[in-house]
Design a protein around this motif. Structure first.
Motif, PDB file in Angstrom:
ATOM      1  N   GLY A  40      63.312 -31.524 -55.347  1.00  0.00           N
ATOM      2  CA  GLY A  40      62.835 -30.803 -56.510  1.00  0.00           C
ATOM      3  C   GLY A  40      61.323 -30.698 -56.477  1.00  0.00           C
ATOM      4  N   SER A  41      60.736 -30.527 -57.639  1.00  0.00           N
ATOM      5  CA  SER A  41      59.279 -30.422 -57.706  1.00  0.00           C
ATOM      6  C   SER A  41      58.801 -30.748 -59.114  1.00  0.00           C
ATOM      7  CB  SER A  41      58.814 -29.010 -57.315  1.00  0.00           C
ATOM      8  OG  SER A  41      59.354 -28.049 -58.219  1.00  0.00           O
ATOM      9  N   GLY A  42      57.542 -31.067 -59.218  1.00  0.00           N
ATOM     10  CA  GLY A  42      56.927 -31.363 -60.501  1.00  0.00           C
ATOM     11  C   GLY A  42      55.442 -31.081 -60.447  1.00  0.00           C
ATOM     12  N   VAL A  43      54.815 -31.064 -61.609  1.00  0.00           N
ATOM     13  CA  VAL A  43      53.376 -30.809 -61.720  1.00  0.00           C
ATOM     14  C   VAL A  43      52.708 -31.996 -62.393  1.00  0.00           C
ATOM     15  CG1 VAL A  43      51.628 -29.457 -62.951  1.00  0.00           C
ATOM     16  CG2 VAL A  43      53.437 -28.293 -61.695  1.00  0.00           C
ATOM     17  N   THR A  74      49.302 -36.388 -67.148  1.00  0.00           N
ATOM     18  CA  THR A  74      50.684 -36.096 -67.536  1.00  0.00           C
ATOM     19  C   THR A  74      51.397 -35.533 -66.319  1.00  0.00           C
ATOM     20  OG1 THR A  74      50.272 -33.803 -68.210  1.00  0.00           O
ATOM     21  CG2 THR A  74      49.951 -35.518 -69.887  1.00  0.00           C
ATOM     22  N   TYR A  75      52.731 -35.603 -66.328  1.00  0.00           N
ATOM     23  CA  TYR A  75      53.478 -34.867 -65.313  1.00  0.00           C
ATOM     24  C   TYR A  75      54.865 -34.520 -65.837  1.00  0.00           C
ATOM     25  CZ  TYR A  75      54.448 -39.791 -63.812  1.00  0.00           C
ATOM     26  OH  TYR A  75      54.729 -41.125 -63.742  1.00  0.00           O
ATOM     27  N   HIS A  76      55.381 -33.395 -65.297  1.00  0.00           N
ATOM     28  CA  HIS A  76      56.685 -32.897 -65.741  1.00  0.00           C
ATOM     29  C   HIS A  76      57.348 -32.135 -64.596  1.00  0.00           C
ATOM     30  CE1 HIS A  76      53.858 -29.553 -66.568  1.00  0.00           C
ATOM     31  NE2 HIS A  76      54.878 -28.788 -66.196  1.00  0.00           N
ATOM     32  N   ALA A  77      58.660 -32.029 -64.678  1.00  0.00           N
ATOM     33  CA  ALA A  77      59.432 -31.339 -63.646  1.00  0.00           C
ATOM     34  C   ALA A  77      59.234 -29.834 -63.729  1.00  0.00           C
ATOM     35  CB  ALA A  77      60.909 -31.678 -63.796  1.00  0.00           C
ATOM     36  N   THR A  78      59.287 -29.185 -62.582  1.00  0.00           N
ATOM     37  CA  THR A  78      59.286 -27.719 -62.524  1.00  0.00           C
ATOM     38  C   THR A  78      60.563 -27.215 -61.864  1.00  0.00           C
ATOM     39  OG1 THR A  78      58.045 -27.808 -60.441  1.00  0.00           O
ATOM     40  CG2 THR A  78      56.776 -27.560 -62.480  1.00  0.00           C
ATOM     41  N   SER A  79      61.529 -28.101 -61.701  1.00  0.00           N
ATOM     42  CA  SER A  79      62.836 -27.748 -61.161  1.00  0.00           C
ATOM     43  C   SER A  79      63.885 -28.457 -62.016  1.00  0.00           C
ATOM     44  CB  SER A  79      62.954 -28.162 -59.691  1.00  0.00           C
ATOM     45  OG  SER A  79      62.849 -29.569 -59.567  1.00  0.00           O
ATOM     46  N   PRO A  80      65.158 -28.041 -61.944  1.00  0.00           N
ATOM     47  CA  PRO A  80      66.187 -28.677 -62.782  1.00  0.00           C
ATOM     48  C   PRO A  80      66.276 -30.183 -62.599  1.00  0.00           C
ATOM     49  CG  PRO A  80      67.025 -26.648 -61.814  1.00  0.00           C
ATOM     50  CD  PRO A  80      65.696 -26.894 -61.184  1.00  0.00           C
ATOM     51  N   GLU A  81      66.045 -30.669 -61.383  1.00  0.00           N
ATOM     52  CA  GLU A  81      66.081 -32.109 -61.142  1.00  0.00           C
ATOM     53  C   GLU A  81      64.934 -32.479 -60.214  1.00  0.00           C
ATOM     54  OE1 GLU A  81      69.028 -34.693 -58.587  1.00  0.00           O
ATOM     55  OE2 GLU A  81      69.880 -34.465 -60.601  1.00  0.00           O
ATOM     56  N   TRP A  82      64.156 -33.438 -60.656  1.00  0.00           N
ATOM     57  CA  TRP A  82      63.000 -33.885 -59.876  1.00  0.00           C
ATOM     58  C   TRP A  82      63.200 -35.345 -59.507  1.00  0.00           C
ATOM     59  CZ3 TRP A  82      57.454 -34.827 -62.167  1.00  0.00           C
ATOM     60  CH2 TRP A  82      56.553 -35.027 -61.122  1.00  0.00           C
ATOM     61  N   TRP A 124      64.113 -41.790 -57.815  1.00  0.00           N
ATOM     62  CA  TRP A 124      64.174 -41.920 -59.270  1.00  0.00           C
ATOM     63  C   TRP A 124      64.313 -40.543 -59.906  1.00  0.00           C
ATOM     64  CZ3 TRP A 124      65.017 -45.616 -62.600  1.00  0.00           C
ATOM     65  CH2 TRP A 124      64.612 -45.485 -63.923  1.00  0.00           C
ATOM     66  N   PHE A 125      65.243 -40.415 -60.866  1.00  0.00           N
ATOM     67  CA  PHE A 125      65.339 -39.168 -61.630  1.00  0.00           C
ATOM     68  C   PHE A 125      64.155 -39.134 -62.583  1.00  0.00           C
ATOM     69  CE2 PHE A 125      66.697 -36.703 -65.333  1.00  0.00           C
ATOM     70  CZ  PHE A 125      67.041 -35.516 -64.711  1.00  0.00           C
ATOM     71  N   GLN A 126      63.180 -38.277 -62.275  1.00  0.00           N
ATOM     72  CA  GLN A 126      61.892 -38.335 -62.957  1.00  0.00           C
ATOM     73  C   GLN A 126      61.907 -37.600 -64.293  1.00  0.00           C
ATOM     74  OE1 GLN A 126      58.967 -40.092 -61.866  1.00  0.00           O
ATOM     75  NE2 GLN A 126      58.798 -39.736 -64.066  1.00  0.00           N
ATOM     76  N   GLU A 127      61.592 -38.334 -65.352  1.00  0.00           N
ATOM     77  CA  GLU A 127      61.435 -37.746 -66.673  1.00  0.00           C
ATOM     78  C   GLU A 127      59.975 -37.309 -66.862  1.00  0.00           C
ATOM     79  OE1 GLU A 127      60.546 -42.168 -67.116  1.00  0.00           O
ATOM     80  OE2 GLU A 127      61.935 -40.877 -65.987  1.00  0.00           O
ATOM     81  N   ASP A 128      59.727 -36.554 -67.930  1.00  0.00           N
ATOM     82  CA  ASP A 128      58.354 -36.156 -68.250  1.00  0.00           C
ATOM     83  C   ASP A 128      57.559 -37.376 -68.711  1.00  0.00           C
ATOM     84  OD1 ASP A 128      59.248 -33.637 -67.699  1.00  0.00           O
ATOM     85  OD2 ASP A 128      59.204 -32.922 -69.765  1.00  0.00           O
ATOM     86  N   VAL A 129      56.281 -37.413 -68.336  1.00  0.00           N
ATOM     87  CA  VAL A 129      55.411 -38.534 -68.680  1.00  0.00           C
ATOM     88  C   VAL A 129      54.092 -38.008 -69.232  1.00  0.00           C
ATOM     89  CG1 VAL A 129      54.018 -40.426 -67.713  1.00  0.00           C
ATOM     90  CG2 VAL A 129      56.394 -40.141 -66.998  1.00  0.00           C
TER      91      VAL A 129
END
Length: 267
Positions: A45-48, A73-81, A23-28
């Motif tokens: 990719g990666s996210g936090v 909450t979580y969000h991407a830390t790379s261009p594509e997560w 899944w192309f992960q959006e911010d949540v």
């Protein structure tokens, strides 16, 4: 690809809410948490994930299990997560997660191949329109067993098991006929009581005291069946209960019948 399970059978002990793969992960942002238990893992990719003032980095292969209604909450830390996720609930979800020793969240940094590939191997079995609720319930149970296996076998838990859990279990099996309390476990392991109880419950899902009660009841059942000449009071005393009334109360709570009725079933 993602599937939402609209026709959930909420009477089942476990059911799936959603499952998604690659899944192309959006911010949540979920200040009130999510109403179901939520597994999230990274494929590329990666996210936090920010939860309870902790920042947990999810790189490829790592994941996090978040309990229901825990703010995060979580969000991407790379261009594509790219992620996979699996959300689930059920009539017994709270009891089962407690038994597994899973509290607010669990970060998994080194999953085995079965757990890492669980979503990839499972999501194709389901579609939005014809998902079998019973098959999906079994799938959740399978997943939770993988989480339990990880907790027991990862290197950190293995060491704690050797230092705390196994010595306590062995001590209970050898000394169940004698008075035992939590301070005996502290002396045995040389750790604080709070730490001992936390590690033991995380590993076994119940307290050392409950393990002791269960083992005493098991031994009492053996005597009830194999020693018909022993009185109920004597059996209770032999397995470590200090009073007959307490023995009968604990036996009935465990087996739903008194010791006398239990013995009568097998005459």
């Amino acid at each position: 690809m993602r599937y939402s399970f609209k026709n959930k059978d909420r009477s089942l002990p476990l059911f799936i809410d959603r499952i998604g793969y690659n899944w192309f992960q959006e911010d949540v942002s979920r200040p009130a948490g999510y109403p179901y238990v939520h597994w999230l893992q990274t494929y590329s990719g990666s996210g936090v994930v920010v939860i309870e003032n902790q920042e947990i980095l999810l790189t490829p292969g790592t994941g996090i299990l978040i309990n229901q209604d825990i703010p995060h909450t979580y969000h991407a830390t790379s261009p594509e997560w790219r992620t996979g996720y699996f959300t689930f609930g059920g009539a017994l979800i709270s009891e089962i997660t407690t038994i597994l020793g899973f509290n607010d969240y669990l970060s998994i940094q080194q999953p085995d191949a079965t757990l890492a590939n669980f979503i990839q191997n499972s999501h194709t079995e389901f579609s939005q329109d014809d998902a079998d609720p019973y098959a999906s319930s079994a799938l959740v149970y399978q997943f939770l067993l993988l989480i339990k296996k990880y907790r027991v076998k990862n290197p950190n838990n293995y060491q704690l098991n050797k230092k705390i859990v196994e010595p306590i279990l062995h001590y209970i099996h050898r000394h169940y006929q004698q008075p035992i309390d939590n301070q005996d476990f502290v002396k045995l392991t040389n750790y604080s009581l709070q730490y001992v109880l936390e590690v033991f419950r995380n590993n076994q899902g119940i307290s050392p005291h409950q393990v002791l009660l269960d083992y005493r009841i098991l031994k009492a059942k053996e005597l009830l069946l194999n020693q018909p000449n022993l009185s109920i009071e004597e059996i209770g005393r032999q397995v470590g209960f200090q009073t007959n009334s307490y023995f009968i109360a604990m036996f009935k709570r465990s087996e739903r019948v008194t010791p006398g009725k239990f013995r009568g079933f097998y005459k």
